[in-house]
Design a protein around this motif. Structure first.
Motif, PDB file in Angstrom:
ATOM      1  N   ARG A 137       0.813  -1.218   0.000  1.00 27.28           N
ATOM      2  CA  ARG A 137       0.000   0.000   0.000  1.00 27.28           C
ATOM      3  C   ARG A 137       0.853   1.277   0.000  1.00 27.28           C
ATOM      4  O   ARG A 137       0.469   2.289  -0.580  1.00 27.28           O
ATOM      5  CB  ARG A 137      -0.921   0.016   1.224  1.00 27.28           C
ATOM      6  CG  ARG A 137      -2.159  -0.835   1.086  1.00 27.28           C
ATOM      7  CD  ARG A 137      -3.180  -0.171   0.196  1.00 27.28           C
ATOM      8  NE  ARG A 137      -4.392  -0.975   0.089  1.00 27.28           N
ATOM      9  CZ  ARG A 137      -5.358  -0.754  -0.765  1.00 27.28           C
ATOM     10  NH1 ARG A 137      -5.246   0.237  -1.629  1.00 27.28           N
ATOM     11  NH2 ARG A 137      -6.420  -1.514  -0.798  1.00 27.28           N
ATOM     12  N   GLU A 192       2.554  -7.670   1.245  1.00 26.54           N
ATOM     13  CA  GLU A 192       2.116  -6.804   2.337  1.00 26.54           C
ATOM     14  C   GLU A 192       3.300  -6.367   3.199  1.00 26.54           C
ATOM     15  O   GLU A 192       3.371  -5.216   3.667  1.00 26.54           O
ATOM     16  CB  GLU A 192       1.090  -7.535   3.206  1.00 26.54           C
ATOM     17  CG  GLU A 192       0.579  -6.708   4.378  1.00 26.54           C
ATOM     18  CD  GLU A 192      -0.331  -7.511   5.284  1.00 26.54           C
ATOM     19  OE1 GLU A 192      -1.085  -6.892   6.050  1.00 26.54           O
ATOM     20  OE2 GLU A 192      -0.280  -8.754   5.237  1.00 26.54           O
ATOM     21  N   ALA A 214      -2.121  -3.291  -2.363  1.00 22.17           N
ATOM     22  CA  ALA A 214      -2.852  -2.575  -3.403  1.00 22.17           C
ATOM     23  C   ALA A 214      -2.877  -3.430  -4.662  1.00 22.17           C
ATOM     24  O   ALA A 214      -1.821  -3.811  -5.177  1.00 22.17           O
ATOM     25  CB  ALA A 214      -2.175  -1.230  -3.682  1.00 22.17           C
TER      26      ALA A 214
END
Length: 301
Positions: A178, A238, A259
């Motif tokens: 992310r 992650e 993402a």
């Protein structure tokens, strides 16, 4: 064992219903002499008298009534067989054994089975998870009737054993941490990730797909970590350990810190095909399952 003749038993049954040879002949569009001849032949085959004189008419003997009592169960089963065969011809009944690779089972096969429960409940689908090499061995051996695989691993059109047809083009998306600088980029190309550490299997279909996609985009991916399961791959993404290509059809739900980005240019795809033994594509239940699989295809992204 007595020789049983279904057609002659039907004549005997009609005689019981109509009462006379003449009426039986009219009902069956035969001549009275042909009816009498067929019943005489049946009596010889079974070794018992079936008719006895009754004034100027004939009536069934007790042996004939015994024969018909057992024949009724045969007639009933034949009616069921006729109905099932008619349903088979319409593609409404039959069993189709499907061999499919792992991501195709939840994305395509399961939705197709659900749809068939509504549209053709008489069609039974048996599913066996199998990657391409095994699926085609099973198909050739007659242990499955339909195989789903990636086009890159399907037999060539020159293979006389199979009929192979395209099913869909499955886009590949990119999984990024992310907080990756490109996670929110308005435009994302695969070549933008040339310097990243990539996560994919050390060998096998997915390793080949990842390498081919990256090389088509102009670079060779640097493999930082090797994994084949999506849970492991996304956990590493992650953690910021690298990036990965993920098939859209896999419908993978990654952790909130991952993402999933659609590539806006040079988007790679993997092509999915169906295969059956050559000629079997005309079998009505197989056609029904193939149609259900086509309808189960996700809308293009």
């Amino acid at each position: 064992m007595a020789e049983w003749d279904i057609r002659k038993l039907q004549i005997l049954r009609t005689l019981r219903e109509e009462g006379t040879v003449t009426a039986t002949a009219e009902a069956l569009r035969m001549t009275p002499s042909a009816v009498s001849q067929q019943l005489s032949n049946l009596a010889r085959q079974l070794g018992v008298p079936l008719l006895e004189a009754h004034g100027r008419r004939v009536r069934l003997t007790s042996a004939a009534r015994l024969v018909l009592r057992h024949a009724e169960a045969v007639f009933e089963q034949l009616e069921r067989a006729d109905a099932e065969l008619a349903a088979y011809v319409r593609g409404e009944a039959g069993q189709v054994r499907v061999g499919a690779f792992s991501t195709a089972v939840p994305a395509l096969v399961v939705p197709a089975v659900r749809a068939l429960r509504e549209s053709a409940p008489g069609v039974s689908v048996r599913v066996r998870e199998a990657e391409a090499a095994e699926a085609y061995d099973l198909l050739a051996a007659g242990e499955v009737d339909l195989a789903l695989s990636l086009a890159a691993h399907a037999p060539t059109a020159r293979d006389p054993r199979f009929h192979v047809a395209p099913l869909l083009a499955d886009p590949l998306d990119v999984a990024l941490p992310r907080d990756h600088p490109l996670a929110g980029a308005a435009v994302l190309r695969l070549s933008d990730l040339a310097g990243e550490s990539w996560i994919f299997g050390g060998s096998g279909p997915w390793a080949d797909i990842t390498r081919t996609a990256c090389e088509t985009a102009g670079f060779s991916p640097v493999q930082g970590h090797a994994a084949s399961g999506w849970t492991a791959i996304l956990a590493m993404v992650e953690a910021g350990m690298g990036v990965a290509l993920v098939p859209r059809m896999a419908a993978v739900r990654g952790p909130s810190a991952v993402a999933m980005r659609e590539l806006t240019e040079d988007r790679p795809v993997r092509h999915v095909v169906t295969a059956v033994r050559r000629g079997a594509q005309e079998a009505p239940p197989v056609r029904r399952v193939l149609d259900a699989l086509r309808k189960a295809r996700p809308a293009p992204g």
